[in-house]
Design a protein around this motif. Sequence first.
Motif, PDB file in Angstrom:
ATOM      1  N   PHE A 161      35.049  71.001   2.262  1.00 20.25           N
ATOM      2  CA  PHE A 161      34.878  72.078   1.293  1.00 20.25           C
ATOM      3  C   PHE A 161      33.523  72.012   0.610  1.00 20.25           C
ATOM      4  N   GLU A 162      33.061  70.819   0.480  1.00 20.41           N
ATOM      5  CA  GLU A 162      31.728  70.654  -0.087  1.00 20.41           C
ATOM      6  C   GLU A 162      30.689  71.322   0.821  1.00 20.41           C
ATOM      7  N   GLN A 163      30.865  71.090   2.097  1.00 19.80           N
ATOM      8  CA  GLN A 163      29.979  71.691   3.082  1.00 19.80           C
ATOM      9  C   GLN A 163      30.103  73.214   3.063  1.00 19.80           C
ATOM     10  N   ALA A 164      31.333  73.661   2.976  1.00 15.71           N
ATOM     11  CA  ALA A 164      31.584  75.101   2.929  1.00 15.71           C
ATOM     12  C   ALA A 164      30.889  75.716   1.718  1.00 15.71           C
ATOM     13  N   ARG A 181      28.228  74.685   0.301  1.00 12.71           N
ATOM     14  CA  ARG A 181      26.789  74.745   0.513  1.00 12.71           C
ATOM     15  C   ARG A 181      26.403  75.932   1.370  1.00 12.71           C
ATOM     16  N   ILE A 182      27.147  76.123   2.432  1.00 14.35           N
ATOM     17  CA  ILE A 182      26.834  77.246   3.300  1.00 14.35           C
ATOM     18  C   ILE A 182      27.021  78.570   2.583  1.00 14.35           C
ATOM     19  N   SER A 183      28.120  78.674   1.864  1.00 20.32           N
ATOM     20  CA  SER A 183      28.432  79.961   1.263  1.00 20.32           C
ATOM     21  C   SER A 183      27.456  80.318   0.160  1.00 20.32           C
ATOM     22  N   SER A 184      26.848  79.319  -0.425  1.00 18.22           N
ATOM     23  CA  SER A 184      25.901  79.674  -1.476  1.00 18.22           C
ATOM     24  C   SER A 184      24.498  79.893  -0.919  1.00 18.22           C
ATOM     25  N   LEU A 220      39.474  78.523   3.583  1.00 23.81           N
ATOM     26  CA  LEU A 220      38.118  78.816   4.031  1.00 23.81           C
ATOM     27  C   LEU A 220      37.927  80.317   4.187  1.00 23.81           C
ATOM     28  N   ALA A 221      38.897  80.965   4.762  1.00 25.62           N
ATOM     29  CA  ALA A 221      38.765  82.393   5.041  1.00 25.62           C
ATOM     30  C   ALA A 221      38.810  83.221   3.764  1.00 25.62           C
ATOM     31  N   LEU A 222      39.721  82.883   2.877  1.00 25.05           N
ATOM     32  CA  LEU A 222      39.943  83.763   1.733  1.00 25.05           C
ATOM     33  C   LEU A 222      39.168  83.347   0.492  1.00 25.05           C
ATOM     34  N   LYS A 223      39.042  82.065   0.258  1.00 27.49           N
ATOM     35  CA  LYS A 223      38.344  81.668  -0.958  1.00 27.49           C
ATOM     36  C   LYS A 223      36.856  81.534  -0.705  1.00 27.49           C
ATOM     37  N   PHE A 224      36.505  81.061   0.481  1.00 25.53           N
ATOM     38  CA  PHE A 224      35.090  80.874   0.771  1.00 25.53           C
ATOM     39  C   PHE A 224      34.498  82.008   1.576  1.00 25.53           C
ATOM     40  N   ASP A 225      35.366  82.891   2.021  1.00 28.51           N
ATOM     41  CA  ASP A 225      34.890  84.065   2.718  1.00 28.51           C
ATOM     42  C   ASP A 225      34.292  83.745   4.085  1.00 28.51           C
ATOM     43  N   PHE A 226      34.823  82.730   4.709  1.00 30.57           N
ATOM     44  CA  PHE A 226      34.383  82.399   6.058  1.00 30.57           C
ATOM     45  C   PHE A 226      35.057  83.294   7.084  1.00 30.57           C
ATOM     46  N   ARG A 227      34.314  83.639   8.143  1.00 32.35           N
ATOM     47  CA  ARG A 227      34.944  84.250   9.321  1.00 32.35           C
ATOM     48  C   ARG A 227      35.099  83.132  10.317  1.00 32.35           C
ATOM     49  N   ILE A 228      36.251  82.995  10.868  1.00 29.55           N
ATOM     50  CA  ILE A 228      36.525  81.839  11.708  1.00 29.55           C
ATOM     51  C   ILE A 228      36.834  82.270  13.137  1.00 29.55           C
ATOM     52  N   PHE A 229      36.182  81.592  14.059  1.00 32.23           N
ATOM     53  CA  PHE A 229      36.401  81.892  15.471  1.00 32.23           C
ATOM     54  C   PHE A 229      36.805  80.636  16.216  1.00 32.23           C
ATOM     55  N   LEU A 283      29.503  92.067  -0.145  1.00 33.78           N
ATOM     56  CA  LEU A 283      30.433  91.915  -1.264  1.00 33.78           C
ATOM     57  C   LEU A 283      29.698  91.289  -2.442  1.00 33.78           C
ATOM     58  N   VAL A 284      30.228  91.507  -3.569  1.00 33.07           N
ATOM     59  CA  VAL A 284      29.621  90.891  -4.741  1.00 33.07           C
ATOM     60  C   VAL A 284      29.710  89.380  -4.643  1.00 33.07           C
ATOM     61  N   LYS A 285      28.677  88.751  -5.055  1.00 31.45           N
ATOM     62  CA  LYS A 285      28.686  87.298  -5.083  1.00 31.45           C
ATOM     63  C   LYS A 285      29.703  86.819  -6.103  1.00 31.45           C
ATOM     64  N   LYS A 286      30.346  85.766  -5.714  1.00 34.20           N
ATOM     65  CA  LYS A 286      31.301  85.194  -6.662  1.00 34.20           C
ATOM     66  C   LYS A 286      30.530  84.615  -7.837  1.00 34.20           C
TER      67      LYS A 286
END
Lengths: 227, 227
Positions: free
Chosen positions: A65-68, A70-73, A106-115, A145-148
């Motif tokens: 989640f820490e990594q997530a 970083r990416i999301s920001s 990851l998908a809903l809170k961090f807004d990741f698209r997962i494949f 989308l608006v930034k969290k």
Amino acid sequence: MFRLVLRIVADARETPSGIPELLAGKGVYLQKKSLDVADYVIGEIAIERKTVNDFISSLYRGRLFEQAERISSAYSKYLLIVEGDAQEALADLKNPNVYWGTLLALALKFDFRIFFTMDQDETASLLYLLAKQAQSDYRMQRPMLVKKPRMETTKDWQILILGSLPSIGPKLAEKLLQSFGSVRNVLKASSKELAVRGGIGEARARKIQQLLDAEYRPGQAKQSKLA
Amino acid sequence: MFRLVLRIVADARETPSGIPELLAGKGVYLQKKSLDVADYVIGEIAIERKTVNDFISSLYRGRLFEQAERISSAYSKYLLIVEGDAQEALADLKNPNVYWGTLLALALKFDFRIFFTMDQDETASLLYLLAKQAQSDYRMQRPMLVKKPRMETTKDWQILILGSLPSIGPKLAEKLLQSFGSVRNVLKASSKELAVRGGIGEARARKIQQLLDAEYRPGQAKQSKLA
DNA sequence: ATAGCCGGGTGGTGA
DNA sequence: TCACCACCCGGCTAT
């Protein structure tokens, strides 16, 4: 004849996966860099690739989640590619809910698209297609989308401070704050007051008091005066 | 006493899939309705479920994106669950790129979160977890607490507590403890004392004082404590 | 920013 | 007052 050039940035550490080579074989203009957070970057999209096993093991290491974060920001769009036989790995899992729960978060809170891809080859194809789509859609991107807001509020700090006390978690911290109004009031309170007004019992209250008043000893002091 | 109940809305046409029943078996409060666009609704999240075959065949019908458009304009968050052995179905496809391209488009242009499950059972579990997460998120999000990595000694706790103050790290925490002797003494000290005796500046000292004395304000409406 | 399980603390109940 | 017990919270662990 004009040929469209797709451009993908790959992290240098991805080289051994063979994927950069596969992409180059497809005619992609591949740029190797040392990326801070992601494995690939296509346009404004960051891609993190993880083998199933990496993913599974990172569930339990907390690092995920820490990594997530970083990416999301760092990027506005980002996707996670999980490579390998997820189904098989899932079968070995004692608690599959952790797997699904993590994906959901990851998908809903961090807004990741997962494949999910089967192997490096499929991953490469996916990246290739992504580059193609990103290229053709260059100008018709939807507004993001608006930034969290991700605010660090006073309230968070208050809970954080009290939560760092032994046997006090977020829930109790909040309860205490509600009862006493401020951090200082909580820390000023005697163990009896804590037990009476805050929702915590005497055992916890005493433990906290002892710790607050414990004399500081540098070096390895192992005073087991607690409990 | 109340028991917390997870609530999921299911479209009436989903009944034959057996999933609503599975959910009910997990203790979910299931509400059947006739939904316009999605198959399930959990909180503010819409879920569209499709078997792999449905999904694949809809690739060539063009109706897919229209449907996606409808969902995305009706809900703020929505996910697609593709149920079944995607890998097998993919092997039969003449042109897998259509499949991947569609997934990419759904994920990136329509902002879908896409999940793959093996069967109805897994889908039910996923929905269940989603409901659980959605529910706990509805409460205010709590700040991440300091990792409490196995604190044995009193000294570690002392440093951890002070270290949880803003702009105070382990190093400063130790310094303060050395100057003041105990956690309580540090917290009792005025900002001037902190600045003079501890090695920290007035600005930091004031900031800490402010935080300690800040009145606690629960961000959201808290549930009244009826008994 | 996961989910499940376990152990212990708390506070209520009823004797 | 005390013993019991149900619940809640926090800590651990999982591949």
